[in-house]
Scaffold this motif. Structure first.
Motif, PDB file in Angstrom:
ATOM      1  N   LEU A 150       0.864  -1.164   0.000  1.00 11.60           N
ATOM      2  CA  LEU A 150       0.000   0.000   0.000  1.00 11.60           C
ATOM      3  C   LEU A 150       0.907   1.221   0.000  1.00 11.60           C
ATOM      4  O   LEU A 150       1.883   1.267   0.739  1.00 11.60           O
ATOM      5  N   GLU A 151       0.598   2.183  -0.870  1.00  3.78           N
ATOM      6  CA  GLU A 151       1.440   3.379  -0.940  1.00  3.78           C
ATOM      7  C   GLU A 151       1.183   4.319   0.241  1.00  3.78           C
ATOM      8  O   GLU A 151       2.108   4.858   0.846  1.00  3.78           O
ATOM      9  N   ALA A 152      -0.095   4.557   0.536  1.00  2.75           N
ATOM     10  CA  ALA A 152      -0.434   5.510   1.596  1.00  2.75           C
ATOM     11  C   ALA A 152      -1.781   5.150   2.188  1.00  2.75           C
ATOM     12  O   ALA A 152      -2.571   4.423   1.575  1.00  2.75           O
ATOM     13  N   ALA A 153      -2.045   5.668   3.381  1.00  2.00           N
ATOM     14  CA  ALA A 153      -3.345   5.497   4.021  1.00  2.00           C
ATOM     15  C   ALA A 153      -3.720   6.805   4.701  1.00  2.00           C
ATOM     16  O   ALA A 153      -2.856   7.527   5.207  1.00  2.00           O
ATOM     17  N   PHE A 154      -5.003   7.099   4.697  1.00  2.60           N
ATOM     18  CA  PHE A 154      -5.519   8.286   5.367  1.00  2.60           C
ATOM     19  C   PHE A 154      -6.392   7.818   6.518  1.00  2.60           C
ATOM     20  O   PHE A 154      -7.433   7.189   6.302  1.00  2.60           O
ATOM     21  N   VAL A 155      -5.965   8.103   7.745  1.00  2.99           N
ATOM     22  CA  VAL A 155      -6.633   7.578   8.935  1.00  2.99           C
ATOM     23  C   VAL A 155      -6.847   8.699   9.945  1.00  2.99           C
ATOM     24  O   VAL A 155      -6.271   9.787   9.835  1.00  2.99           O
ATOM     25  N   THR A 156      -7.676   8.402  10.956  1.00  2.68           N
ATOM     26  CA  THR A 156      -7.931   9.386  12.008  1.00  2.68           C
ATOM     27  C   THR A 156      -6.895   9.268  13.111  1.00  2.68           C
ATOM     28  O   THR A 156      -6.221   8.249  13.253  1.00  2.68           O
ATOM     29  N   TRP A 170      -5.920  17.224   7.849  1.00  2.00           N
ATOM     30  CA  TRP A 170      -7.172  17.948   7.990  1.00  2.00           C
ATOM     31  C   TRP A 170      -7.922  17.462   9.224  1.00  2.00           C
ATOM     32  O   TRP A 170      -7.482  16.552   9.904  1.00  2.00           O
ATOM     33  N   TRP A 171      -9.033  18.096   9.512  1.00  2.00           N
ATOM     34  CA  TRP A 171      -9.881  17.712  10.632  1.00  2.00           C
ATOM     35  C   TRP A 171     -11.332  17.734  10.170  1.00  2.00           C
ATOM     36  O   TRP A 171     -11.688  18.408   9.207  1.00  2.00           O
ATOM     37  N   GLU A 172     -12.159  16.979  10.850  1.00  2.00           N
ATOM     38  CA  GLU A 172     -13.594  16.943  10.555  1.00  2.00           C
ATOM     39  C   GLU A 172     -14.380  16.948  11.864  1.00  2.00           C
ATOM     40  O   GLU A 172     -13.958  16.330  12.851  1.00  2.00           O
ATOM     41  N   ARG A 173     -15.514  17.612  11.850  1.00  3.01           N
ATOM     42  CA  ARG A 173     -16.404  17.562  12.995  1.00  3.01           C
ATOM     43  C   ARG A 173     -17.076  16.180  13.064  1.00  3.01           C
ATOM     44  O   ARG A 173     -17.130  15.461  12.074  1.00  3.01           O
ATOM     45  N   VAL A 174     -17.567  15.855  14.240  1.00  2.00           N
ATOM     46  CA  VAL A 174     -18.275  14.595  14.450  1.00  2.00           C
ATOM     47  C   VAL A 174     -19.767  14.890  14.516  1.00  2.00           C
ATOM     48  O   VAL A 174     -20.195  15.833  15.204  1.00  2.00           O
ATOM     49  N   PHE A 175     -20.559  14.084  13.809  1.00  2.00           N
ATOM     50  CA  PHE A 175     -22.009  14.284  13.745  1.00  2.00           C
ATOM     51  C   PHE A 175     -22.734  13.055  14.279  1.00  2.00           C
ATOM     52  O   PHE A 175     -22.297  11.917  14.067  1.00  2.00           O
ATOM     53  N   VAL A 176     -23.846  13.304  14.953  1.00  2.00           N
ATOM     54  CA  VAL A 176     -24.748  12.217  15.318  1.00  2.00           C
ATOM     55  C   VAL A 176     -25.822  12.137  14.233  1.00  2.00           C
ATOM     56  O   VAL A 176     -26.253  13.164  13.688  1.00  2.00           O
ATOM     57  N   VAL A 177     -26.212  10.925  13.891  1.00  2.00           N
ATOM     58  CA  VAL A 177     -27.241  10.706  12.882  1.00  2.00           C
ATOM     59  C   VAL A 177     -28.545  10.398  13.611  1.00  2.00           C
ATOM     60  O   VAL A 177     -28.624   9.438  14.392  1.00  2.00           O
ATOM     61  N   LEU A 178     -29.580  11.222  13.356  1.00  2.00           N
ATOM     62  CA  LEU A 178     -30.857  11.123  14.054  1.00  2.00           C
ATOM     63  C   LEU A 178     -31.995  10.828  13.084  1.00  2.00           C
ATOM     64  O   LEU A 178     -31.949  11.267  11.919  1.00  2.00           O
ATOM     65  N   VAL A 272     -14.155  16.974  17.317  1.00  2.00           N
ATOM     66  CA  VAL A 272     -13.465  17.096  16.042  1.00  2.00           C
ATOM     67  C   VAL A 272     -12.462  15.965  15.911  1.00  2.00           C
ATOM     68  O   VAL A 272     -11.836  15.555  16.898  1.00  2.00           O
ATOM     69  N   LEU A 273     -12.342  15.450  14.713  1.00  2.00           N
ATOM     70  CA  LEU A 273     -11.417  14.349  14.430  1.00  2.00           C
ATOM     71  C   LEU A 273     -10.262  14.841  13.569  1.00  2.00           C
ATOM     72  O   LEU A 273     -10.492  15.394  12.486  1.00  2.00           O
ATOM     73  N   PRO A 274      -9.026  14.639  14.008  1.00  2.00           N
ATOM     74  CA  PRO A 274      -7.883  14.934  13.127  1.00  2.00           C
ATOM     75  C   PRO A 274      -7.628  13.762  12.189  1.00  2.00           C
ATOM     76  O   PRO A 274      -7.814  12.602  12.560  1.00  2.00           O
ATOM     77  N   PHE A 275      -7.223  14.052  10.964  1.00  2.00           N
ATOM     78  CA  PHE A 275      -6.885  13.026   9.981  1.00  2.00           C
ATOM     79  C   PHE A 275      -5.442  13.227   9.525  1.00  2.00           C
ATOM     80  O   PHE A 275      -4.954  14.354   9.431  1.00  2.00           O
ATOM     81  N   CYS A 276      -4.778  12.123   9.230  1.00  2.00           N
ATOM     82  CA  CYS A 276      -3.384  12.211   8.783  1.00  2.00           C
ATOM     83  C   CYS A 276      -3.121  11.211   7.665  1.00  2.00           C
ATOM     84  O   CYS A 276      -3.914  10.289   7.422  1.00  2.00           O
ATOM     85  N   ALA A 277      -2.014  11.409   6.972  1.00  2.00           N
ATOM     86  CA  ALA A 277      -1.543  10.478   5.947  1.00  2.00           C
ATOM     87  C   ALA A 277      -0.407   9.647   6.523  1.00  2.00           C
ATOM     88  O   ALA A 277       0.440  10.158   7.258  1.00  2.00           O
ATOM     89  N   LEU A 278      -0.389   8.367   6.191  1.00  2.00           N
ATOM     90  CA  LEU A 278       0.686   7.461   6.593  1.00  2.00           C
ATOM     91  C   LEU A 278       1.302   6.856   5.339  1.00  2.00           C
ATOM     92  O   LEU A 278       0.588   6.541   4.379  1.00  2.00           O
ATOM     93  N   TRP A 279       2.629   6.692   5.335  1.00  2.00           N
ATOM     94  CA  TRP A 279       3.307   6.042   4.226  1.00  2.00           C
ATOM     95  C   TRP A 279       4.672   5.562   4.696  1.00  2.00           C
ATOM     96  O   TRP A 279       5.139   5.923   5.786  1.00  2.00           O
ATOM     97  N   SER A 280       5.329   4.753   3.874  1.00  2.00           N
ATOM     98  CA  SER A 280       6.654   4.234   4.215  1.00  2.00           C
ATOM     99  C   SER A 280       7.735   5.051   3.527  1.00  2.00           C
ATOM    100  O   SER A 280       7.635   5.337   2.323  1.00  2.00           O
TER     101      SER A 280
END
Length: 324
Positions: A150-156, A170-178, A272-280
């Motif tokens: 795998l070249e890269a992964a985008f995870v929280t 980047w970051w994303e807000r967290v939502f509840v689904v109603l 809020v959730l932070p997201f990052c890229a991972l790679w080797s």
């Protein structure tokens, strides 16, 4: 001379000189065309004949002509040069990321948001690169990255993963689904304490377990262990179950682009959730390097998280909670 030794002794220039001499019918003219003195050119042809063990040219006052062996060798020599030329063009195109293949692990929706925009720009800039998207949990992505599968992964999250490079993006807000008729539907945002006694549903497949742990961790602060039911359906069928009053669920902001009848998305205050890229660092795929540079460039111009969410983000990154 053994065949292996003969092949190793022949250089690319020998073949190039041979084809030029055959096409010009003269060592002098071929040497002038290539930019090599006639005497040096003739020595290289003699070296080639010596390595092959056969005369390739008849020499005469008017120039040279191919022997029977030379005629047989010419077709193959031209094929060798074409193959090498095509290979050089192909490698150069890969180096410029005009062609190639990149495998990307995702742990977020690509319906909208930063990741969707990153992939859109990447495809626009490098339309001939094949992209494979793999949806799985972070641990599986990291395992594949370490194995260069795998070249890269985008995870929280913001944790460090051994043997992986990491870059916050980047970051994303967290939502509840109603359900649309839920008692909290009229609010612009909700708080965790208002969800403490609710029933929730999660997927069996990733990221279901991580969502389960995230809910338990967030609601434990209010003295409740939430009722969470595992549903054996995919993401696309989980949200319609919310509309059927089977339970609530939570998603990251990118997922809110998915619209289903009978449901509403409401942000959870301060989440809020932070997201990052991972790679080797061992992966030298040019297509990967271009993807990382594009992500870095986009991250520099992205909007920072609101001040009220920074503390929640830091706390969340230490937990096991990771969302769709």
């Amino acid at each position: 001379m053994p065949v292996k030794m003969m092949i190793h002794a022949i250089e690319l220039r020998h073949i190039r000189y041979f084809v030029a001499a055959a096409e010009h019918g003269s060592f002098r003219k071929a040497g002038a065309a290539i930019g090599v003195h006639q005497s040096a050119f003739g020595r290289r042809i003699r070296d080639l004949e010596h390595h092959l063990g056969a005369a390739l040219f008849h020499r005469h006052n008017g120039g040279v002509s191919l022997t029977f062996a030379g005629q047989r060798f010419l077709r193959r020599a031209r094929k060798i040069l074409r193959s090498i030329g095509d290979g050089m063009l192909d490698v150069a195109a890969i180096g410029r990321s005009e062609h190639g293949h990149v495998r990307i692990g995702i742990y977020s929706s690509i319906a909208s948001g930063f990741l969707a925009e990153l992939l859109r720009r990447y495809v626009d800039q490098y339309p001939n690169i094949q992209i494979d998207l793999i949806d799985d949990n972070p641990a599986e992505h990291v395992s594949r990255i370490r194995q260069l599968r795998l070249e890269a992964a985008f995870v929280t999250g913001e944790r460090e993963w051994p043997d992986c490079e990491r870059m916050s993006l980047w970051w994303e807000r967290v939502f509840v689904v109603l359900p649309e008729d839920h008692r909290l539907a009229g609010r612009d945002e909700v708080e965790w304490r208002q969800l403490a006694r609710e029933k929730f549903i999660v997927n069996e497949a990733p990221p279901g377990q991580e969502v389960h742990d995230y809910l338990v961790q967030r609601l434990a602060a209010f003295g409740y262990h939430p009722e969470i039911q595992v549903q054996h359906v995919g993401r696309e069928n989980l949200l319609p179950l919310v509309a059927l009053n089977r339970g609530l669920t939570v998603v990251s902001e990118a997922m809110t682009a998915a619209r289903f009848p009978g449901i509403l998305y409401r942000p959870i205050a301060g989440e809020v959730l932070p997201f990052c890229a991972l790679w080797s660092a061992r992966n030298d795929n040019p297509a990967l390097l271009q993807l990382i540079e594009l992500g870095r460039s986009m991250a520099k111009s992205s909007v920072p998280p609101p001040p009220s969410s920074i503390e929640a983000s830091a706390e969340l990154s230490q937990s096991r909670g990771q969302l769709q």
